[in-house]
Design a protein around this motif. Structure first.
Motif, mmCIF file in Angstrom:
data_model
loop_
_atom_site.group_PDB
_atom_site.id
_atom_site.type_symbol
_atom_site.label_atom_id
_atom_site.label_comp_id
_atom_site.label_asym_id
_atom_site.label_seq_id
_atom_site.Cartn_x
_atom_site.Cartn_y
_atom_site.Cartn_z
ATOM 1 N N GLY A 3 0.223 -0.996 0.072
ATOM 2 C CA GLY A 3 0.485 -0.174 -0.109
ATOM 3 C C GLY A 3 0.965 1.372 -0.382
ATOM 4 N N GLU A 4 1.948 1.439 0.592
ATOM 5 C CA GLU A 4 2.521 2.556 0.743
ATOM 6 C C GLU A 4 3.956 2.566 -0.548
ATOM 7 O OE1 GLU A 4 4.423 5.432 3.133
ATOM 8 O OE2 GLU A 4 2.681 4.126 3.604
ATOM 9 N N VAL A 5 3.430 1.372 -1.105
ATOM 10 C CA VAL A 5 4.544 1.905 -2.611
ATOM 11 C C VAL A 5 3.737 2.425 -3.912
ATOM 12 C CG1 VAL A 5 6.833 1.127 -2.008
ATOM 13 C CG2 VAL A 5 5.164 -0.250 -2.722
ATOM 14 N N GLY A 6 2.304 2.352 -3.087
ATOM 15 C CA GLY A 6 1.799 2.392 -4.797
ATOM 16 C C GLY A 6 0.695 0.899 -4.772
ATOM 17 N N PHE A 7 1.015 -0.192 -4.386
ATOM 18 C CA PHE A 7 0.512 -1.461 -5.382
ATOM 19 C C PHE A 7 -0.759 -1.833 -4.975
ATOM 20 C CE2 PHE A 7 5.697 -2.738 -6.191
ATOM 21 C CZ PHE A 7 5.340 -2.802 -7.867
ATOM 22 N N GLY A 8 -1.432 -1.173 -3.819
ATOM 23 C CA GLY A 8 -2.398 -1.985 -3.377
ATOM 24 C C GLY A 8 -2.474 -2.568 -2.109
ATOM 25 N N ASN A 9 -2.059 -3.966 -3.285
ATOM 26 C CA ASN A 9 -2.442 -5.242 -2.548
ATOM 27 C C ASN A 9 -1.182 -6.398 -2.116
ATOM 28 O OD1 ASN A 9 -2.970 -7.102 -4.239
ATOM 29 N ND2 ASN A 9 -4.761 -6.112 -5.091
ATOM 30 N N SER A 10 -0.608 -7.062 -1.516
ATOM 31 C CA SER A 10 0.194 -8.051 -1.670
ATOM 32 C C SER A 10 0.184 -8.497 -2.944
ATOM 33 C CB SER A 10 0.854 -8.563 -0.079
ATOM 34 O OG SER A 10 -0.460 -9.786 -0.355
ATOM 35 N N ALA A 11 -0.865 -9.068 -3.295
ATOM 36 C CA ALA A 11 -0.618 -10.055 -4.338
ATOM 37 C C ALA A 11 0.223 -8.966 -5.627
ATOM 38 C CB ALA A 11 -2.448 -10.467 -4.479
ATOM 39 N N THR A 12 -0.358 -7.738 -5.703
ATOM 40 C CA THR A 12 0.023 -7.191 -7.374
ATOM 41 C C THR A 12 1.114 -7.226 -6.342
ATOM 42 O OG1 THR A 12 -2.300 -6.726 -7.461
ATOM 43 C CG2 THR A 12 -0.334 -5.502 -8.279
ATOM 44 N N MET A 13 1.792 -6.855 -5.549
ATOM 45 C CA MET A 13 3.087 -6.359 -5.622
ATOM 46 C C MET A 13 3.846 -7.575 -5.607
ATOM 47 S SD MET A 13 5.312 -4.157 -2.292
ATOM 48 C CE MET A 13 6.571 -5.349 -1.763
ATOM 49 N N ARG A 14 3.949 -8.949 -5.213
ATOM 50 C CA ARG A 14 4.275 -9.784 -4.972
ATOM 51 C C ARG A 14 4.492 -10.215 -6.712
ATOM 52 N NH1 ARG A 14 1.271 -13.103 -3.005
ATOM 53 N NH2 ARG A 14 1.877 -12.758 -0.814
ATOM 54 N N GLN A 15 3.546 -10.517 -7.560
ATOM 55 C CA GLN A 15 3.594 -10.069 -9.140
ATOM 56 C C GLN A 15 4.423 -9.349 -9.588
ATOM 57 O OE1 GLN A 15 -0.485 -9.326 -11.041
ATOM 58 N NE2 GLN A 15 0.544 -9.295 -12.723
ATOM 59 N N HIS A 16 4.364 -8.015 -9.109
ATOM 60 C CA HIS A 16 5.505 -6.916 -10.007
ATOM 61 C C HIS A 16 6.654 -7.427 -9.750
ATOM 62 C CE1 HIS A 16 2.508 -4.653 -12.397
ATOM 63 N NE2 HIS A 16 1.487 -5.143 -11.021
ATOM 64 N N PHE A 17 7.180 -7.117 -8.607
ATOM 65 C CA PHE A 17 8.386 -7.601 -7.803
ATOM 66 C C PHE A 17 9.116 -8.860 -8.324
ATOM 67 C CE2 PHE A 17 12.003 -8.396 -4.367
ATOM 68 C CZ PHE A 17 12.218 -6.901 -3.845
ATOM 69 N N THR A 18 7.758 -10.468 -8.621
ATOM 70 C CA THR A 18 8.595 -11.424 -9.331
ATOM 71 C C THR A 18 9.335 -11.522 -10.571
ATOM 72 O OG1 THR A 18 7.095 -12.042 -7.236
ATOM 73 C CG2 THR A 18 8.855 -13.804 -9.190
ATOM 74 N N ARG A 19 8.368 -10.262 -10.595
ATOM 75 C CA ARG A 19 8.267 -10.530 -12.119
ATOM 76 C C ARG A 19 10.066 -9.516 -12.468
ATOM 77 N NH1 ARG A 19 3.876 -7.930 -14.785
ATOM 78 N NH2 ARG A 19 3.141 -10.178 -14.527
ATOM 79 N N ALA A 20 9.577 -8.341 -11.877
ATOM 80 C CA ALA A 20 11.246 -7.577 -12.574
ATOM 81 C C ALA A 20 12.637 -7.939 -11.586
ATOM 82 C CB ALA A 20 10.913 -6.516 -11.851
ATOM 83 N N ARG A 21 12.339 -8.789 -10.606
ATOM 84 C CA ARG A 21 13.557 -9.150 -9.254
ATOM 85 C C ARG A 21 13.709 -10.607 -9.514
ATOM 86 N NH1 ARG A 21 14.745 -4.686 -10.187
ATOM 87 N NH2 ARG A 21 14.625 -2.776 -9.196
ATOM 88 N N GLY A 22 12.878 -11.140 -9.965
ATOM 89 C CA GLY A 22 13.369 -12.531 -10.537
ATOM 90 C C GLY A 22 13.700 -13.685 -8.886
ATOM 91 N N ILE A 23 12.651 -13.141 -7.845
ATOM 92 C CA ILE A 23 12.128 -13.285 -5.943
ATOM 93 C C ILE A 23 11.183 -12.760 -5.588
ATOM 94 C CG2 ILE A 23 14.031 -11.853 -5.729
ATOM 95 C CD1 ILE A 23 14.862 -13.232 -3.703
ATOM 96 N N SER A 24 10.652 -13.820 -5.160
ATOM 97 C CA SER A 24 9.233 -12.705 -4.426
ATOM 98 C C SER A 24 10.042 -11.839 -3.254
ATOM 99 C CB SER A 24 8.532 -14.288 -3.663
ATOM 100 O OG SER A 24 8.750 -14.382 -2.119
ATOM 101 N N PRO A 25 9.145 -10.798 -3.118
ATOM 102 C CA PRO A 25 9.662 -9.930 -1.465
ATOM 103 C C PRO A 25 9.444 -10.878 -0.761
ATOM 104 C CG PRO A 25 7.367 -9.459 -2.640
ATOM 105 C CD PRO A 25 7.170 -10.718 -3.710
ATOM 106 N N GLN A 26 9.163 -11.828 0.013
ATOM 107 C CA GLN A 26 9.352 -12.458 1.316
ATOM 108 C C GLN A 26 10.563 -13.030 0.684
ATOM 109 O OE1 GLN A 26 8.099 -12.455 4.118
ATOM 110 N NE2 GLN A 26 9.582 -13.754 4.942
ATOM 111 N N GLY A 27 11.121 -13.741 -0.070
ATOM 112 C CA GLY A 27 12.667 -14.660 -0.087
ATOM 113 C C GLY A 27 13.341 -13.278 -0.457
ATOM 114 N N TYR A 28 13.194 -11.928 -0.980
ATOM 115 C CA TYR A 28 14.009 -11.177 -1.105
ATOM 116 C C TYR A 28 14.200 -10.490 0.215
ATOM 117 C CZ TYR A 28 16.449 -5.967 -1.995
ATOM 118 O OH TYR A 28 17.062 -5.223 -2.052
ATOM 119 N N ARG A 29 13.785 -10.148 1.208
ATOM 120 C CA ARG A 29 13.432 -9.831 2.831
ATOM 121 C C ARG A 29 14.676 -10.960 3.414
ATOM 122 N NH1 ARG A 29 8.763 -7.384 6.234
ATOM 123 N NH2 ARG A 29 9.624 -6.176 5.554
ATOM 124 N N VAL A 30 13.971 -11.777 2.791
ATOM 125 C CA VAL A 30 14.917 -13.059 3.636
ATOM 126 C C VAL A 30 16.956 -13.148 3.803
ATOM 127 C CG1 VAL A 30 15.332 -15.428 4.233
ATOM 128 C CG2 VAL A 30 13.437 -14.700 4.074
#
Length: 320
Positions: free
Chosen positions: A282-309
């Motif tokens: 929500g803070e960065v404008g993706f709206g929800n975690s599912a949308t963020m996961r989709q865009h983040f994984t496509r751009a970075r080749g890793i899920s947001p949770q995987g990136y955080r770990v």
């Protein structure tokens, strides 16, 4: 763990790009808490000529590279045929589990060695078309700063070589150490993290000819509506004119540019905070975690949770 680095010099080597890898790996920063790296310059002969008209005396021969965890290949003028001895060193490095990193046109040397076949890779944009033609089995991506297709790391122009080296520092030793190395070089640490096959894209420029103020506003207000229609209204243009102008000045569509900004902002929050992924979305404008996961994984080749770990800073790192 990466502890031993060798750079290869050869006739026609570009001094600046050689300096990039020497600066990244050859400086003793142990007094700042940075792990010691055993660095050496090696060459197929004791004296090599540079692209700038002066020669280098090199102490070590190519056997020094046989013990390196990472072998760096700087840019070379003319990108001509390389000696088989150099090519074999690179093949052997990969064969025994080491890494090879190229800066700018040094990627052609990796191509001659057959190390780019079937891999994503990059080089300076001026050489990208030729590189793809010479090495048709490689997947040349001209628009990125560097490509980590572990164990092969290729980077674009001179400064991108620093980004690739900092990426490896971070990958091996974490964000805090990479930041110390970057600070000593007086360059910003790369915000992009990564993994095998991760592709880091350049940070978009907000200093566009007429849209600079708008781009800065977007980056500072990512949670707002950034549809073409909304942005065109803010820029006092028709949507069609705005979209055309935006691409002309940034090289990207409004949607792609905004999405990349949101991914970068999400990276920072994933690293530096314990906020939930839903809140970050929500803070960065993706709206929800599912949308963020989709865009983040496509751009970075890793899920947001995987990136955080992989890359979240500890409390000590965040306050360092």
């Amino acid at each position: 763990m990466l502890k031993n680095v060798a750079a290869i010099a050869f006739d026609g080597i570009a001094p600046f790009e050689l300096g990039v890898v020497c600066e990244a790996w050859g400086i003793d920063r142990t007094e700042d808490g940075v792990p010691a790296i055993d660095f050496a310059l090696c060459a197929p002969k004791p004296r090599v000529s540079t692209s700038m008209g002066f020669d280098l005396h090199v102490e070590h021969d190519l056997s020094r590279a046989a013990e390196a965890d990472l072998v760096c290949v700087p840019a070379v003028k003319g990108v001509g045929a390389m000696g088989e001895d150099v090519l074999q060193v690179l093949r052997d490095t990969v064969g025994r589990g080491g890494r090879v990193l190229s800066v700018c046109s040094g990627s052609f040397v990796l191509g001659e060695a057959g190390l780019l076949d079937g891999r994503d890779c990059t080089t300076h944009w001026m050489h990208a078309e030729r590189m793809q033609a010479e090495f048709p089995l490689a997947n040349v991506i001209p628009e990125v700063l560097y490509v980590d297709a572990d164990p092969i790391i290729t980077s674009a122009g001179s400064a991108a070589g620093l980004d690739a080296c900092l990426h490896l520092w971070r990958k091996e030793y974490g964000s805090k150490i990479a930041s110390i190395v970057a600070r000593r070089m007086v360059v910003p640490p790369p915000r992009e993290g990564g993994q095998a096959q991760f592709i880091a894209r350049p940070v978009p420029d907000c200093a566009a000819e007429t849209l600079g103020p708008l781009l800065s506003w977007i980056a500072e207000n990512l949670g707002e509506d950034h549809s073409v229609e909304a942005l065109a209204q803010r820029a006092l243009m028709s949507p069609r004119t705005f979209a055309r102008r935006f691409r002309a000045e940034t090289g990207a569509t409004p949607h792609a540019w905004v999405t990349n900004q949101r991914v970068q902002a999400a990276e920072h929050l994933l690293e530096a905070s314990d906020a939930s992924i839903e809140w970050i979305a929500g803070e960065v404008g993706f709206g929800n975690s599912a949308t963020m996961r989709q865009h983040f994984t496509r751009a970075r080749g890793i899920s947001p949770q995987g990136y955080r770990v992989s890359f979240q800073c500890s409390d000590d790192e965040q306050t360092a």
